[in-house]
Design an enzyme around this catalytic site. Structure first.
Site, mmCIF file in Angstrom:
data_model
loop_
_atom_site.group_PDB
_atom_site.id
_atom_site.type_symbol
_atom_site.label_atom_id
_atom_site.label_comp_id
_atom_site.label_asym_id
_atom_site.label_seq_id
_atom_site.Cartn_x
_atom_site.Cartn_y
_atom_site.Cartn_z
ATOM 1 N NE ARG A 35 -14.941 -4.218 129.568
ATOM 2 C CZ ARG A 35 -14.117 -4.288 130.608
ATOM 3 N NH1 ARG A 35 -14.491 -3.800 131.786
ATOM 4 N NH2 ARG A 35 -12.929 -4.823 130.500
ATOM 5 C CD GLU B 144 -11.320 -4.309 133.797
ATOM 6 O OE1 GLU B 144 -11.155 -4.817 132.666
ATOM 7 O OE2 GLU B 144 -12.365 -3.715 134.120
#
Length: 234
Positions: free
Chosen positions: A73, A187
């Site tokens: 990420r 998310e």
């Protein structure tokens, strides 16, 4: 928490991105999970920090999550809606408590997890989605939401609230998510940081953690409600 039929959940997981048969909640909430011993540093920082900033500043408290995914990420995954913004430069939230990540912490046996204390010390910070978007817009913070896990290479993201129906809300709220894991992991992401004063409620597993959290709250200033929420846990 509501129970959703597995077959319905599995079918709706194949419909991610289509907006088919999915109703957006009237007042959607978002959730960030942390170890209870990280709460004082969150309060001292006046809010949540993205992983990139946490790596840089190394605040006190137990780190949860998978380092391999965090590195991905931080260094590999960017948002389509903001191509120069890495996922790791954003504070992440789920659209539900009792997330799949919490289940992995509860099981405590995943080979990519160093954390082994279980779900007991994990707390949920609850926020309002629309209020969060309003704050981000007013403070020039980029934001987006994903239709699945933002730690995977294949996720899709959006930055328009008119597209919220593309989230698989049946999967998000599913109690048994074995056949709809992709949609369950949608998310919400906010660039860099997120303020403490927008925490609406803190959900905890036990009386012991309840007291620990209450003791950590500031004597003055924002003190969100703290509740024992066993239905937010496994």
């Amino acid at each position: 928490m509501l129970y959703y039929d597995i077959n319905r959940c599995e079918e709706s997981d194949r419909q991610i991105g289509r907006g088919i048969g999915m109703t957006v909640p009237t007042q959607p909430k978002i959730y960030h999970i942390v170890h209870a011993d990280r709460l004082p540093s969150i309060i001292n920082s006046n809010g949540l920090l993205c992983d990139a900033e946490i790596v840089r500043s190394a605040p006190p408290g137990t780190t949860i999550g998978m380092d391999r995914i965090k590195q991905r990420r931080l260094n590999e995954l960017t948002l389509t809606s903001h191509p120069d913004l890495y996922v790791g430069d954003c504070v992440p939230f789920y659209f539900c408590p009792r997330s799949i990540m919490l289940y992995l912490l509860y099981q405590g046996n995943h080979p990519d997890l160093e954390y082994r204390e279980g779900q007991g010390p994990i707390i949920h910070l609850e926020f309002d989605l629309y209020q969060s978007v309003q704050w981000a817009t007013q403070n020039s913070k980029r934001w987006a939401f994903t239709l699945s896990n933002a730690g995977a290479y294949y996720f899709e993201d959006r930055s328009d609230l008119a597209q919220l129906a593309e989230i698989n809300w049946d999967a998000v709220h599913a109690h048994n998510w074995v056949n709809c894991k992709e949609g369950k992991q949608a998310e919400f992401l906010v660039e860099h940081s997120y303020p403490w004063h927008l925490v609406e409620r803190i959900g905890v597993w036990s009386q012991n953690i309840f007291q620990q959290v209450v003791n950590a709250l500031p004597a003055s200033g924002h003190r969100p409600a703290v509740e024992i929420k066993s239905d937010w846990y496994y």
